[in-house]
Design an enzyme around this catalytic site. Structure first.
Site, short mmCIF file in Angstrom:
data_model
loop_
_atom_site.label_atom_id
_atom_site.label_comp_id
_atom_site.label_asym_id
_atom_site.label_seq_id
_atom_site.Cartn_x
_atom_site.Cartn_y
_atom_site.Cartn_z
N ARG A 1 0.82 -1.21 0.00
CA ARG A 1 0.00 0.00 0.00
C ARG A 1 0.86 1.26 0.00
NH1 ARG A 1 -2.19 1.40 4.59
NH2 ARG A 1 -2.69 -0.73 5.22
N TYR B 1 -16.62 17.18 -14.90
CA TYR B 1 -16.91 15.75 -14.81
C TYR B 1 -17.97 15.49 -13.74
CZ TYR B 1 -16.53 10.80 -14.19
OH TYR B 1 -16.84 9.48 -14.09
N ASP C 1 -7.88 19.70 -13.53
CA ASP C 1 -8.12 18.37 -14.09
C ASP C 1 -7.73 18.45 -15.57
OD1 ASP C 1 -9.22 16.09 -15.32
OD2 ASP C 1 -10.85 15.95 -13.87
N LYS D 1 -8.28 7.53 -19.22
CA LYS D 1 -8.64 8.09 -20.52
C LYS D 1 -7.42 8.11 -21.45
CE LYS D 1 -12.50 8.60 -18.27
NZ LYS D 1 -12.89 9.84 -17.60
C1 LIG Z 1 -13.44 10.14 -16.28
C2 LIG Z 1 -13.05 11.41 -15.66
C3 LIG Z 1 -12.76 11.48 -14.29
C4 LIG Z 1 -12.91 10.29 -13.37
O1 LIG Z 1 -11.93 9.32 -13.62
P1 LIG Z 1 -12.15 7.75 -13.39
O2 LIG Z 1 -10.83 7.19 -13.79
O3 LIG Z 1 -13.30 7.32 -14.26
O4 LIG Z 1 -12.46 7.56 -11.94
C5 LIG Z 1 -12.34 12.70 -13.78
N1 LIG Z 1 -12.23 13.78 -14.57
C6 LIG Z 1 -12.52 13.75 -15.88
C7 LIG Z 1 -12.39 15.00 -16.69
C8 LIG Z 1 -12.94 12.57 -16.48
O5 LIG Z 1 -13.25 12.55 -17.78
#
Ligand SMILES: *Cc1c(COP(=O)(O)O)cnc(C)c1O
Length: 357
Positions: free
Chosen positions: A50, A101, A172, A197
């Site tokens: 961890r 998001y 983000d 992504k």
């Molecule tokens: C998908 C997404 C998230 C969340 O990420 P996960 O890996 O699905 O938990 C956060 N911010 C943006 C802009 C996203 O497209």
């Protein structure tokens, strides 16, 4: 493409290919191996699964170099969001985009409901309004471009204003990736990724990351990750690092496809509005005829896959309001499109055929 920065003399394309590898010594493998370990022989730095893992470290090294900071990997993007928001305590104010998001918006609403934070939602395209909202705030959360509204923030100007008010800035950077935008180099304090992504890029991994140059923030986030255990599996970081070897090529190709498709969609009679910020592989369109027409479009293609998520090599799209958590200010007929790296004419023909119906 991002240019070299003072802290990284190499271009992003070179970093993506070369970072996070073992030293060039005889018989070393070229790739950092997948290390499956829950525990380590005592007396070293990692001790327990961890707290650390060599395969995470290779991914973190590469992403850190790409963004110009130090990275920490998480089990998902939302685990990283939760960890950062947990640093806000005692009902302090968080300034956040009114469109971003939906999982982030849900976490913010949840914090507010439990009296853990006060949330001020802003239009991130209005720099003066965002900076004004930072008064007395503990954190400014940005996402740019926003998911799925495709709004773009002036990160540099907003960060300067937020810092004058003493407020740290999170960006983000999931949509732009460090290939197209490096928030830490233009004033932001913390970058967040859903590495699920573009970074991993092949629709087979859930992974998140936080990147910062601020040692105090790094330590706080690391401590929180140790305590809560929102850690990634080693395989996820291995696959994401392998995916990142081609990040620059995938982003370039997705972007050139997206530019062409956005241009053609803008003139299409079935499309009421095309939102494309001029860079990246994401487009949002508002289809004439609302939810029904948008749903018909997502059922009518054979190459474009109707699926949530984004940033994979394959083109996917979805009507975002099919999710209950999406704000009502997102049009019912808005279809978010993640343009892949296929042949652009094949993608267009498939789309055009479905739009004609
Ligand atoms: C998908 C997404 C998230 C969340 O990420 P996960 O890996 O699905 O938990 C956060 N911010 C943006 C802009 C996203 O497209």
């Amino acid at each position: 493409m991002t240019d070299p920065t003072p802290d990284s003399p190499l271009a992003a394309a070179t970093v993506a290919v070369t970072a996070g590898r073992p030293p060039h010594e005889p018989d070393n493998p070229l790739n950092t191996p997948l290390t499956l370990a829950s525990t380590y022989v005592a007396g070293g730095e990692m001790e327990y699964g961890r707290y650390g893992n060599p395969t995470w470290a290779a991914f973190e090294d590469a992403l850190g170099q790409l963004e110009g900071g130090r990275a920490l990997a998480f089990s998902s993007g939302l685990a990283a969001v939760d960890t950062l928001l947990s640093l806000v305590t005692n009902g302090e104010t968080v300034v956040a985009p009114r469109h971003c998001y939906l999982g982030t918006l849900a976490q913010l609403a949840d914090l507010e409901q439990r009296g853990r934070a006060v949330v001020r939602l802003v239009d991130i395209t209005d720099t003066a309004a965002v900076v004004a909202a930072c008064d007395d705030a503990a954190l400014l959360w940005l996402e740019s471009p926003t998911n799925p509204a495709m709004e773009v923030a002036d990160i540099e100007a907003i960060s300067a204003g937020a810092h004058e008010a003493g407020v740290p800035v999170v960006v983000d950077n999931t949509f732009a990736t460090p290939i197209l935008q490096r928030p830490l180099s233009i004033g932001a304090d913390i970058v967040l990724h859903s590495a699920t992504k573009y970074l991993a890029g092949h629709s087979d991994v859930l992974l998140g990351a936080v990147v910062t140059r601020d040692d105090a923030v790094y330590d706080a986030v690391d401590q929180r990750r140790r305590r809560v255990g929102a850690v990634p599996g080693p395989l996820e970081t291995y696959l994401a690092l392998r995916g990142m070897r081609t990040l620059h090529l995938r982003v370039e190709r997705a972007q050139s496809n997206a530019k062409e498709i956005a241009h053609r969609l803008a003139d299409h009679p079935a499309v009421e509005e095309t939102r494309y910020p001029g860079f990246g592989g994401m487009i949002a369109i508002v289809v004439r005829g609302g939810a029904e027409a948008a749903d018909a479009l997502t059922r009518g293609t054979s190459l474009w896959v109707h699926a949530t998520s984004l940033g994979g090599v394959e083109s996917t799209f979805e009507r975002r309001r099919r999710w209950a958590g999406e704000p009502e200010s997102i049009p019912e007929g808005l279809v978010r499109m993640s343009v892949g790296i296929e042949d652009v004419e094949d993608l267009w023909n498939d789309l055009e055929k479905a739009l004609a119906q």
